[in-house]
Design an enzyme around this catalytic site. Sequence first.
Site, PDB file in Angstrom:
ATOM      1  N   HIS A 118       0.812  -1.221   0.000  1.00  0.00           N
ATOM      2  CA  HIS A 118       0.000   0.000   0.000  1.00  0.00           C
ATOM      3  C   HIS A 118       0.846   1.272   0.000  1.00  0.00           C
ATOM      4  O   HIS A 118       0.330   2.355   0.289  1.00  0.00           O
ATOM      5  CB  HIS A 118      -0.989  -0.024   1.180  1.00  0.00           C
ATOM      6  CG  HIS A 118      -2.031  -1.108   1.030  1.00  0.00           C
ATOM      7  ND1 HIS A 118      -2.817  -1.553   2.070  1.00  0.00           N
ATOM      8  CD2 HIS A 118      -2.406  -1.831  -0.050  1.00  0.00           C
ATOM      9  CE1 HIS A 118      -3.641  -2.516   1.623  1.00  0.00           C
ATOM     10  NE2 HIS A 118      -3.392  -2.697   0.355  1.00  0.00           N
ATOM     11  N   THR A 191      -3.934  -8.623  10.693  1.00  0.00           N
ATOM     12  CA  THR A 191      -4.759  -8.009   9.643  1.00  0.00           C
ATOM     13  C   THR A 191      -6.180  -8.554   9.706  1.00  0.00           C
ATOM     14  O   THR A 191      -6.373  -9.739   9.977  1.00  0.00           O
ATOM     15  CB  THR A 191      -4.156  -8.211   8.231  1.00  0.00           C
ATOM     16  OG1 THR A 191      -5.121  -7.767   7.260  1.00  0.00           O
ATOM     17  CG2 THR A 191      -3.777  -9.642   7.955  1.00  0.00           C
ATOM     18  N   ASN A 216      -3.698 -13.228  15.100  1.00  0.00           N
ATOM     19  CA  ASN A 216      -4.495 -12.001  15.161  1.00  0.00           C
ATOM     20  C   ASN A 216      -5.208 -11.959  16.508  1.00  0.00           C
ATOM     21  O   ASN A 216      -5.485 -12.986  17.126  1.00  0.00           O
ATOM     22  CB  ASN A 216      -5.516 -11.974  14.018  1.00  0.00           C
ATOM     23  CG  ASN A 216      -5.963 -10.570  13.682  1.00  0.00           C
ATOM     24  OD1 ASN A 216      -5.146  -9.744  13.273  1.00  0.00           O
ATOM     25  ND2 ASN A 216      -7.228 -10.261  13.873  1.00  0.00           N
TER      26      ASN A 216
HETATM   27  P1  OAD Z   1      -7.422  -3.367  10.225  1.00  0.00           P
HETATM   28  O1  OAD Z   1      -7.535  -2.187  11.120  1.00  0.00           O
HETATM   29  O2  OAD Z   1      -8.541  -3.664   9.288  1.00  0.00           O
HETATM   30  O3  OAD Z   1      -7.215  -4.700  11.083  1.00  0.00           O
HETATM   31  C1  OAD Z   1      -6.240  -4.807  12.076  1.00  0.00           C
HETATM   32  C2  OAD Z   1      -6.368  -6.185  12.720  1.00  0.00           C
HETATM   33  O4  OAD Z   1      -5.354  -6.304  13.685  1.00  0.00           O
HETATM   34  C3  OAD Z   1      -7.714  -6.408  13.447  1.00  0.00           C
HETATM   35  O5  OAD Z   1      -8.265  -7.669  13.043  1.00  0.00           O
HETATM   36  C4  OAD Z   1      -7.323  -6.435  14.934  1.00  0.00           C
HETATM   37  O6  OAD Z   1      -8.076  -7.374  15.678  1.00  0.00           O
HETATM   38  C5  OAD Z   1      -5.866  -6.901  14.853  1.00  0.00           C
HETATM   39  N1  OAD Z   1      -5.024  -6.456  15.967  1.00  0.00           N
HETATM   40  C6  OAD Z   1      -5.080  -5.302  16.681  1.00  0.00           C
HETATM   41  N2  OAD Z   1      -4.079  -5.252  17.575  1.00  0.00           N
HETATM   42  C7  OAD Z   1      -3.372  -6.405  17.425  1.00  0.00           C
HETATM   43  C8  OAD Z   1      -2.216  -6.950  18.056  1.00  0.00           C
HETATM   44  N3  OAD Z   1      -1.581  -6.292  19.034  1.00  0.00           N
HETATM   45  N4  OAD Z   1      -1.779  -8.157  17.642  1.00  0.00           N
HETATM   46  C9  OAD Z   1      -2.419  -8.847  16.661  1.00  0.00           C
HETATM   47  N5  OAD Z   1      -3.505  -8.386  16.031  1.00  0.00           N
HETATM   48  C10 OAD Z   1      -3.981  -7.174  16.403  1.00  0.00           C
HETATM   49  O7  OAD Z   1      -6.047  -3.202   9.439  1.00  0.00           O
HETATM   50  P2  OAD Z   1      -5.524  -3.971   8.132  1.00  0.00           P
HETATM   51  O8  OAD Z   1      -6.011  -5.378   8.085  1.00  0.00           O
HETATM   52  O9  OAD Z   1      -4.074  -3.730   8.040  1.00  0.00           O
HETATM   53  O10 OAD Z   1      -5.564  -0.091   3.158  1.00  0.00           O
HETATM   54  O11 OAD Z   1      -6.239  -3.145   7.005  1.00  0.00           O
HETATM   55  C11 OAD Z   1      -5.986  -3.483   5.688  1.00  0.00           C
HETATM   56  C12 OAD Z   1      -6.013  -2.268   4.837  1.00  0.00           C
HETATM   57  O12 OAD Z   1      -7.254  -1.603   4.982  1.00  0.00           O
HETATM   58  C13 OAD Z   1      -5.011  -1.180   5.191  1.00  0.00           C
HETATM   59  O13 OAD Z   1      -3.738  -1.375   4.667  1.00  0.00           O
HETATM   60  C14 OAD Z   1      -5.620   0.011   4.600  1.00  0.00           C
HETATM   61  C15 OAD Z   1      -6.994  -0.199   5.141  1.00  0.00           C
HETATM   62  O14 OAD Z   1      -7.961   0.467   4.600  1.00  0.00           O
HETATM   63  C16 OAD Z   1      -5.480   1.020   2.433  1.00  0.00           C
HETATM   64  O15 OAD Z   1      -5.372   2.123   2.937  1.00  0.00           O
HETATM   65  C17 OAD Z   1      -5.485   0.781   0.950  1.00  0.00           C
END
Ligand code: OAD
Length: 245
Positions: A118, A191, A216
């Site tokens: 990204h 994620t 996760n």
């Molecule tokens: P999200 O905010 O959608 O998800 C983060 C995940 O991390 C969630 O499922 C939480 O439960 C988990 N989480 C939080 N703290 C944690 C920890 N300490 N250890 C393990 N897990 C934990 O973020 P992404 O999946 O990265 O894209 O989002 C994907 C994409 O959507 C991003 O890159 C961005 C966003 O919109 C763009 O901007 C194109």
Amino acid sequence: MTSALATVAARISAAARLTILTGAGVSAVSGVPTFRGREGLWRNFRPEDLATAAAFQRDPALVWEWYRWRRERIARCDPNAAHRVIATWSNGDGCRVITQNVDDLHIRAGTRDLVRLHGSIWESKCWRACGQPPWREDTRGVSPSPASGTCPACGGLARPGVVWFGESLDPSDVVSALACCDCDVFLTVGTSAIVHPAAGLVHEARRRGAFTVEINLEPTPASAVVDVAVHGRAEDILPRLLQGG
Ligand code: OAD
């Protein structure tokens, strides 16, 4: 959980090719807000309301203000134990890392062979796509004001150098990420596994015969697909895996 971790740790140490896909959860404890967590909101805007070309077209100053806030926040964050373990693995043979995170915490932890699906929050690019390659902002925490943020080539408006919702990924990054799916073990870490094409990579790795693992905080759509789903904090689980489970 202990036996699941021991199984995963054994798979990792036996793997000739290890691939790790990371998302915002890996950087959460460092202080970078996740997208879909409670801290993801900024002034009541959801990321989906600001991280789009339509939002920038409508109000570039507002979108830059959000990115400036995020840059300042990320500049104050440091890599955590999860980044450090991933960096350790990446410095061995056969390990590749794919991240959806636009922060630079994997780089600062010393990760090699990183695919940044990204983009980088520290880069800017030309809004008019005049052909000027993305350029890095030199000063941490300081991003162009809407008035001064211009393309060095054509003088047009500068925009953040990240991939927004509805935009295509850099084709060469997609090729690299797909190549990473040829592996023995594929870990998806921190994620929500809902944003494609990144969310499809674990399926692809599984299809190609990889042993797949999710780490996760909570279950996600990937949980039902992987061989082992471990629910906990990446910064706790990854150091345990490094030590053998
Ligand atoms: P999200 O905010 O959608 O998800 C983060 C995940 O991390 C969630 O499922 C939480 O439960 C988990 N989480 C939080 N703290 C944690 C920890 N300490 N250890 C393990 N897990 C934990 O973020 P992404 O999946 O990265 O894209 O989002 C994907 C994409 O959507 C991003 O890159 C961005 C966003 O919109 C763009 O901007 C194109």
